[in-house]
Enzyme design. Sequence first.
Site, mmCIF file in Angstrom:
data_model
loop_
_atom_site.group_PDB
_atom_site.id
_atom_site.type_symbol
_atom_site.label_atom_id
_atom_site.label_comp_id
_atom_site.label_asym_id
_atom_site.label_seq_id
_atom_site.Cartn_x
_atom_site.Cartn_y
_atom_site.Cartn_z
ATOM 1 N N HIS A 67 0.805 -1.222 0.000
ATOM 2 C CA HIS A 67 0.000 0.000 0.000
ATOM 3 C C HIS A 67 0.847 1.285 0.000
ATOM 4 O O HIS A 67 0.497 2.241 0.702
ATOM 5 C CB HIS A 67 -0.926 0.001 1.229
ATOM 6 C CG HIS A 67 -1.870 -1.165 1.288
ATOM 7 N ND1 HIS A 67 -2.430 -1.623 2.458
ATOM 8 C CD2 HIS A 67 -2.353 -1.963 0.309
ATOM 9 C CE1 HIS A 67 -3.229 -2.656 2.196
ATOM 10 N NE2 HIS A 67 -3.186 -2.887 0.895
HETATM 11 C C1 LIG Z 1 -0.015 -7.595 -4.734
HETATM 12 C C2 LIG Z 1 -0.952 -6.493 -4.309
HETATM 13 C C3 LIG Z 1 -2.042 -6.815 -3.486
HETATM 14 C C4 LIG Z 1 -2.914 -5.811 -3.077
HETATM 15 N N1 LIG Z 1 -4.061 -6.142 -2.405
HETATM 16 C C5 LIG Z 1 -4.996 -5.193 -2.159
HETATM 17 C C6 LIG Z 1 -6.284 -5.538 -1.640
HETATM 18 O O1 LIG Z 1 -6.599 -6.709 -1.422
HETATM 19 N N2 LIG Z 1 -7.164 -4.525 -1.407
HETATM 20 C C7 LIG Z 1 -6.852 -3.225 -1.641
HETATM 21 O O2 LIG Z 1 -7.679 -2.354 -1.379
HETATM 22 N N3 LIG Z 1 -5.649 -2.867 -2.144
HETATM 23 C C8 LIG Z 1 -4.739 -3.824 -2.444
HETATM 24 N N4 LIG Z 1 -3.553 -3.479 -3.022
HETATM 25 C C9 LIG Z 1 -3.258 -2.048 -3.219
HETATM 26 C C10 LIG Z 1 -4.071 -1.372 -4.320
HETATM 27 O O3 LIG Z 1 -4.329 -2.268 -5.377
HETATM 28 C C11 LIG Z 1 -3.294 -0.139 -4.795
HETATM 29 O O4 LIG Z 1 -3.080 0.735 -3.703
HETATM 30 C C12 LIG Z 1 -4.019 0.653 -5.865
HETATM 31 O O5 LIG Z 1 -4.387 -0.191 -6.928
HETATM 32 C C13 LIG Z 1 -3.107 1.787 -6.361
HETATM 33 O O6 LIG Z 1 -3.766 2.509 -7.353
HETATM 34 P P1 LIG Z 1 -3.006 3.614 -8.213
HETATM 35 O O7 LIG Z 1 -4.002 4.170 -9.173
HETATM 36 O O8 LIG Z 1 -2.302 4.550 -7.321
HETATM 37 O O9 LIG Z 1 -1.845 2.828 -9.008
HETATM 38 P P2 LIG Z 1 -1.903 1.525 -9.890
HETATM 39 O O10 LIG Z 1 -3.226 0.853 -9.792
HETATM 40 O O11 LIG Z 1 -0.711 0.731 -9.559
HETATM 41 O O12 LIG Z 1 -1.822 2.076 -11.388
HETATM 42 C C14 LIG Z 1 -0.703 2.670 -11.971
HETATM 43 C C15 LIG Z 1 -0.739 2.369 -13.468
HETATM 44 O O13 LIG Z 1 0.147 3.245 -14.146
HETATM 45 C C16 LIG Z 1 0.921 2.510 -15.084
HETATM 46 N N5 LIG Z 1 2.185 3.235 -15.250
HETATM 47 C C17 LIG Z 1 3.127 3.447 -14.315
HETATM 48 N N6 LIG Z 1 4.157 4.154 -14.833
HETATM 49 C C18 LIG Z 1 3.851 4.396 -16.130
HETATM 50 C C19 LIG Z 1 4.522 5.070 -17.170
HETATM 51 N N7 LIG Z 1 5.708 5.660 -16.975
HETATM 52 N N8 LIG Z 1 3.922 5.114 -18.398
HETATM 53 C C20 LIG Z 1 2.712 4.540 -18.596
HETATM 54 N N9 LIG Z 1 2.027 3.880 -17.621
HETATM 55 C C21 LIG Z 1 2.591 3.812 -16.396
HETATM 56 C C22 LIG Z 1 1.098 1.163 -14.397
HETATM 57 O O14 LIG Z 1 1.501 0.155 -15.302
HETATM 58 C C23 LIG Z 1 -0.269 0.949 -13.790
HETATM 59 O O15 LIG Z 1 -1.160 0.348 -14.688
HETATM 60 C C24 LIG Z 1 -2.669 -4.454 -3.462
HETATM 61 C C25 LIG Z 1 -1.585 -4.148 -4.284
HETATM 62 C C26 LIG Z 1 -0.734 -5.154 -4.725
HETATM 63 C C27 LIG Z 1 0.410 -4.800 -5.630
#
Ligand SMILES: Cc1cc2nc3c(=O)[nH]c(=O)nc-3n(C[C@H](O)[C@H](O)[C@H](O)COP(=O)(O)OP(=O)(O)OC[C@H]3O[C@@H](n4cnc5c(N)ncnc54)[C@H](O)[C@@H]3O)c2cc1C
Length: 537
Positions: A474
């Site tokens: 997280h």
């Molecule tokens: C293994 C795991 C288990 C988890 N389990 C849970 C759970 O059970 N429940 C829960 O609530 N949360 C869980 N989480 C946490 C939750 O999923 C994340 O906090 C949340 O998805 C983050 O969202 P975000 O939009 O910040 O980033 P992300 O969802 O990570 O999205 C970022 C996106 O940007 C893309 N990206 C990054 N850099 C670039 C670039 N330079 N150019 C183009 N694209 C790019 C990435 O490929 C990705 O698709 C888990 C996370 C992981 C990794």
Amino acid sequence: MDGEFDYLIVGSGSAGSVLAERLAAAGKRVLVLEAGGSDRRLFVQMPLGYGKLFFDHRVNWGYRTEPDAGLNGQSDYWPRGKLLGGSSSINAMVWIRGHASDYADWQQATGRADWGWQAALQAYRQIEDSADGADMWRGQGGPLHIRSGKTHAHRLVEPFLQACEAAGLARNDDFNGAQQEGVGTYQLTIKNGRRNSVARAFLRPALKTGRVALRKHAHVTRVLLDGRRAVGVEYRWKGGFHRAQAGEVILAGGAINTPQLLMLSGIGPGTMLAEQGIETVLDQPNVGAHLNDHQGINYSYRMTVPTMNNLLRPWWGKAWAGMQYLLTGGGPLAVSINHAGGFFKTDPALERPNMQLYFQAFSTLMPREDERPILTPDAFPGLSIGLSNCRPTSRGHLALASPDPLAAPRIHGNVLSTAQDVDEMLKAVKLIRRIAAQAPFSSLIAEELRPGPAIRDDDALIDDFRQRSGTVFHPSCTARMGRDPSNSVVDPDLRVHGIDGLRICDASAFPTLIGGNTNAPAILIGWLGAQRILATG
Ligand SMILES: Cc1cc2nc3c(=O)[nH]c(=O)nc-3n(C[C@H](O)[C@H](O)[C@H](O)COP(=O)(O)OP(=O)(O)OC[C@H]3O[C@@H](n4cnc5c(N)ncnc54)[C@H](O)[C@@H]3O)c2cc1C
């Protein structure tokens, strides 16, 4: 790409996909650039396929932290989703909003009720399609289906919950309801036996409007700036460098990649940028700072009764479970790794729970190469009780390891580096043992395997969790939102302080870490962020 775009979103993760859908619903033209590829994979769709995605570099950035004194000098593994839906396509699907007071903290940090609990509650009720139905806390009919954990609970869940009650924890039917504290089953982002990621719930419907263009395998390498105004991005696609422009650029690359992208673009701590030979456009020490993450640990037990190990370990069990899943969409492969859990206080005087509990009806002590061995658990009946802290006071930071945009940044987790974090973790692991000692649950336990009965005194328990604990995935707050540019990166409308035409909308912009899992608040920041962006565009 062809066409004129109002907004360019970097990343199709939890926040980015929701933002794209919301902006398109408001009639805006949106370009989404995603570094990863399709989420149309069996192990993405199948809930327990989670273990197979954990180390799969085709769908996972697979980061490693720097050696961390808090982990006895070890480095930790930090998976992040690299595919449509981002981390929502590889996560464990637990749906937790966090404590109402977490959003009061957001309101205080931003000085704005738009980020407070009433705004969050209203948004969550619009986002959700809850299988438990609507009430004053939950929503029904929204884009994101939330399955109840009660209906598919493993038969060991009830004895575990009774043991928790005997150890002094109250039952709670809905951690997203009137109060967070207590134990019960988790609500899950699973629909008809399939993972309900943001790609499925938000991005695909948005693409159907015709107002959203998507380019997969497009790795954004820097923000293009005209002075202190963002005009577009440069990205790598099919071996070449390309450029894309839009009215506004919105970074939604997640808590690791978004600050890295800012640094690569000359926005970050000036000294560190100079060390990497990057010209500073804006000296902003808060970029990559304030890294906050939950730290977790599992206690594992050999059981006297069958667990999911007995089902999933033998080849015939796997074959049966696979058939059941493919034919009916149900069975043991259609559940999350986390069957039950809850929230508790390590000190009754605390105002809100500071620990989260997890129950997994299987154990995975045997290491396996390149896989989190959920689909091939231990060869004996076993289970795991885990926990993670809710609001650790330790802070890490990120730095560039290289000016190469395709190189991973340096992650300094700096976990368990305050006496408060160590103390509450010590109290918390003792509660796991109290739960395991409650009859009749205790009669189902043959022995404690990890850490094992020899680990008893405080020093040994602390050393054990320094040795065995790790991220629960997280990371947040690395480009945090706030009023004051001297301690934040974006303003309450998600605009990067000091740079025009550039916003951030993902977990890096959380003002503070939420007490609970972070998919829901990342989705929320996409939903509420769209409102802020449309209001101030
Ligand atoms: C293994 C795991 C288990 C988890 N389990 C849970 C759970 O059970 N429940 C829960 O609530 N949360 C869980 N989480 C946490 C939750 O999923 C994340 O906090 C949340 O998805 C983050 O969202 P975000 O939009 O910040 O980033 P992300 O969802 O990570 O999205 C970022 C996106 O940007 C893309 N990206 C990054 N850099 C670039 C670039 N330079 N150019 C183009 N694209 C790019 C990435 O490929 C990705 O698709 C888990 C996370 C992981 C990794």
